[in-house]
Design a protein around this motif. Structure first.
Motif, PDB file in Angstrom:
ATOM      1  N   ALA A  41      28.439 -20.470  67.172  1.00 62.61           N
ATOM      2  CA  ALA A  41      27.010 -20.222  67.007  1.00 62.61           C
ATOM      3  C   ALA A  41      26.586 -20.518  65.568  1.00 62.61           C
ATOM      4  N   THR A  42      27.413 -20.103  64.631  1.00 63.13           N
ATOM      5  CA  THR A  42      27.122 -20.366  63.216  1.00 63.13           C
ATOM      6  C   THR A  42      27.136 -21.864  62.946  1.00 63.13           C
ATOM      7  N   GLU A  43      28.116 -22.562  63.502  1.00 61.36           N
ATOM      8  CA  GLU A  43      28.180 -24.017  63.337  1.00 61.36           C
ATOM      9  C   GLU A  43      26.957 -24.684  63.950  1.00 61.36           C
ATOM     10  N   ARG A  44      26.520 -24.211  65.095  1.00 61.19           N
ATOM     11  CA  ARG A  44      25.353 -24.797  65.762  1.00 61.19           C
ATOM     12  C   ARG A  44      24.098 -24.649  64.901  1.00 61.19           C
ATOM     13  N   GLU A  45      23.936 -23.481  64.294  1.00 54.90           N
ATOM     14  CA  GLU A  45      22.797 -23.285  63.394  1.00 54.90           C
ATOM     15  C   GLU A  45      22.874 -24.246  62.217  1.00 54.90           C
ATOM     16  N   GLY A  46      24.071 -24.393  61.667  1.00 54.98           N
ATOM     17  CA  GLY A  46      24.269 -25.334  60.558  1.00 54.98           C
ATOM     18  C   GLY A  46      23.986 -26.765  60.981  1.00 54.98           C
ATOM     19  N   ASP A  47      24.383 -27.102  62.195  1.00 53.61           N
ATOM     20  CA  ASP A  47      24.130 -28.452  62.716  1.00 53.61           C
ATOM     21  C   ASP A  47      22.634 -28.735  62.821  1.00 53.61           C
ATOM     22  N   GLU A  48      21.866 -27.738  63.240  1.00 52.20           N
ATOM     23  CA  GLU A  48      20.420 -27.934  63.349  1.00 52.20           C
ATOM     24  C   GLU A  48      19.802 -28.215  61.984  1.00 52.20           C
ATOM     25  N   VAL A  49      20.262 -27.501  60.980  1.00 55.10           N
ATOM     26  CA  VAL A  49      19.773 -27.735  59.616  1.00 55.10           C
ATOM     27  C   VAL A  49      20.162 -29.139  59.157  1.00 55.10           C
ATOM     28  N   LEU A  50      21.406 -29.510  59.408  1.00 53.01           N
ATOM     29  CA  LEU A  50      21.876 -30.839  59.016  1.00 53.01           C
ATOM     30  C   LEU A  50      21.094 -31.934  59.741  1.00 53.01           C
ATOM     31  N   GLN A  51      20.816 -31.735  61.016  1.00 52.93           N
ATOM     32  CA  GLN A  51      20.043 -32.726  61.765  1.00 52.93           C
ATOM     33  C   GLN A  51      18.631 -32.867  61.195  1.00 52.93           C
ATOM     34  N   ASP A  52      18.029 -31.750  60.806  1.00 53.92           N
ATOM     35  CA  ASP A  52      16.703 -31.811  60.180  1.00 53.92           C
ATOM     36  C   ASP A  52      16.756 -32.570  58.859  1.00 53.92           C
ATOM     37  N   LEU A  53      17.799 -32.318  58.075  1.00 53.64           N
ATOM     38  CA  LEU A  53      17.961 -33.048  56.806  1.00 53.64           C
ATOM     39  C   LEU A  53      18.168 -34.540  57.065  1.00 53.64           C
ATOM     40  N   GLY A  54      18.937 -34.849  58.085  1.00 51.84           N
ATOM     41  CA  GLY A  54      19.151 -36.253  58.445  1.00 51.84           C
ATOM     42  C   GLY A  54      17.866 -36.923  58.897  1.00 51.84           C
ATOM     43  N   ASP A  55      17.064 -36.214  59.667  1.00 49.62           N
ATOM     44  CA  ASP A  55      15.779 -36.758  60.119  1.00 49.62           C
ATOM     45  C   ASP A  55      14.859 -37.023  58.931  1.00 49.62           C
ATOM     46  N   ALA A  56      14.828 -36.087  57.980  1.00 49.30           N
ATOM     47  CA  ALA A  56      13.997 -36.261  56.785  1.00 49.30           C
ATOM     48  C   ALA A  56      14.479 -37.464  55.968  1.00 49.30           C
ATOM     49  N   ALA A  57      15.792 -37.625  55.866  1.00 45.20           N
ATOM     50  CA  ALA A  57      16.350 -38.754  55.121  1.00 45.20           C
ATOM     51  C   ALA A  57      16.002 -40.077  55.807  1.00 45.20           C
ATOM     52  N   ARG A  58      16.103 -40.114  57.134  1.00 48.94           N
ATOM     53  CA  ARG A  58      15.754 -41.327  57.879  1.00 48.94           C
ATOM     54  C   ARG A  58      14.281 -41.681  57.694  1.00 48.94           C
ATOM     55  N   ASN A  59      13.429 -40.673  57.715  1.00 49.93           N
ATOM     56  CA  ASN A  59      12.001 -40.900  57.517  1.00 49.93           C
ATOM     57  C   ASN A  59      11.739 -41.460  56.117  1.00 49.93           C
ATOM     58  N   GLU A  60      12.374 -40.871  55.109  1.00 48.63           N
ATOM     59  CA  GLU A  60      12.181 -41.367  53.747  1.00 48.63           C
ATOM     60  C   GLU A  60      12.725 -42.785  53.604  1.00 48.63           C
ATOM     61  N   LEU A  61      13.837 -43.079  54.264  1.00 47.09           N
ATOM     62  CA  LEU A  61      14.385 -44.445  54.229  1.00 47.09           C
ATOM     63  C   LEU A  61      13.407 -45.446  54.836  1.00 47.09           C
ATOM     64  N   ARG A  62      12.765 -45.078  55.939  1.00 47.09           N
ATOM     65  CA  ARG A  62      11.762 -45.963  56.543  1.00 47.09           C
ATOM     66  C   ARG A  62      10.616 -46.218  55.580  1.00 47.09           C
ATOM     67  N   MET A  63      10.193 -45.177  54.874  1.00 52.34           N
ATOM     68  CA  MET A  63       9.109 -45.330  53.912  1.00 52.34           C
ATOM     69  C   MET A  63       9.532 -46.244  52.754  1.00 52.34           C
ATOM     70  N   ILE A  64      10.773 -46.092  52.313  1.00 50.24           N
ATOM     71  CA  ILE A  64      11.277 -46.939  51.224  1.00 50.24           C
ATOM     72  C   ILE A  64      11.357 -48.385  51.678  1.00 50.24           C
ATOM     73  N   GLU A  65      11.871 -48.619  52.881  1.00 56.40           N
ATOM     74  CA  GLU A  65      11.950 -49.990  53.408  1.00 56.40           C
ATOM     75  C   GLU A  65      10.561 -50.617  53.486  1.00 56.40           C
ATOM     76  N   ALA A  66       9.581 -49.831  53.935  1.00 56.55           N
ATOM     77  CA  ALA A  66       8.207 -50.345  54.029  1.00 56.55           C
ATOM     78  C   ALA A  66       7.650 -50.647  52.640  1.00 56.55           C
ATOM     79  N   ALA A  67       7.946 -49.795  51.666  1.00 54.79           N
ATOM     80  CA  ALA A  67       7.480 -50.026  50.299  1.00 54.79           C
ATOM     81  C   ALA A  67       8.111 -51.290  49.721  1.00 54.79           C
ATOM     82  N   LEU A  68       9.394 -51.490  49.985  1.00 60.44           N
ATOM     83  CA  LEU A  68      10.068 -52.705  49.506  1.00 60.44           C
ATOM     84  C   LEU A  68       9.464 -53.949  50.163  1.00 60.44           C
ATOM     85  N   ALA A  69       9.118 -53.849  51.428  1.00 57.79           N
ATOM     86  CA  ALA A  69       8.474 -54.973  52.118  1.00 57.79           C
ATOM     87  C   ALA A  69       7.105 -55.255  51.520  1.00 57.79           C
ATOM     88  N   ARG A  70       6.367 -54.188  51.182  1.00 53.67           N
ATOM     89  CA  ARG A  70       5.068 -54.394  50.538  1.00 53.67           C
ATOM     90  C   ARG A  70       5.237 -55.058  49.178  1.00 53.67           C
TER      91      ARG A  70
END
Length: 107
Positions: A41-70
């Protein structure tokens, strides 16, 4: 005023940091050694936090890629909605932003 090349270097550096972070998150999500329900259960909670951090990182990467394209298209630093220049101070804080202050509030 920062040069376009300096901004590009900053974006590429941040992209490298995010890529490393995402790899670490992925590695962490793949390794589980929990033995009992409480640990799982503790690991699952940690996984949810990690997944949220990963989602935020992916979103920021998309923004960076778009900025580089601009940058490549000669459109970096201009609002994608109105075409007006984005304030230098805003680009210092959010170098991948596609919006001026006025249009950022609408998105």
């Amino acid at each position: 005023m920062k040069s376009l090349e300096l901004r590009r270097e900053e974006l590429l550096s941040r992209k490298a940091q995010l890529t490393t972070r995402m790899a670490q998150i992925s590695d962490e999500l793949e390794t589980h050694e929990a033995k009992d329900w409480a640990e799982m259960a503790t690991e699952r909670e940690g996984d949810e936090v990690l997944q949220d951090l990963g989602d935020a990182a992916r979103n920021e990467l998309r923004m960076i890629e778009a900025a580089l394209a601009r940058m490549d298209d000669g459109e970096y630093g201009s609002c994608v909605t109105c075409g007006e220049p984005i304030a230098e101070e805003r680009l210092d804080l959010l170098p991948a932003t596609p919006f001026c202050r006025d249009h950022a509030a609408k998105h």
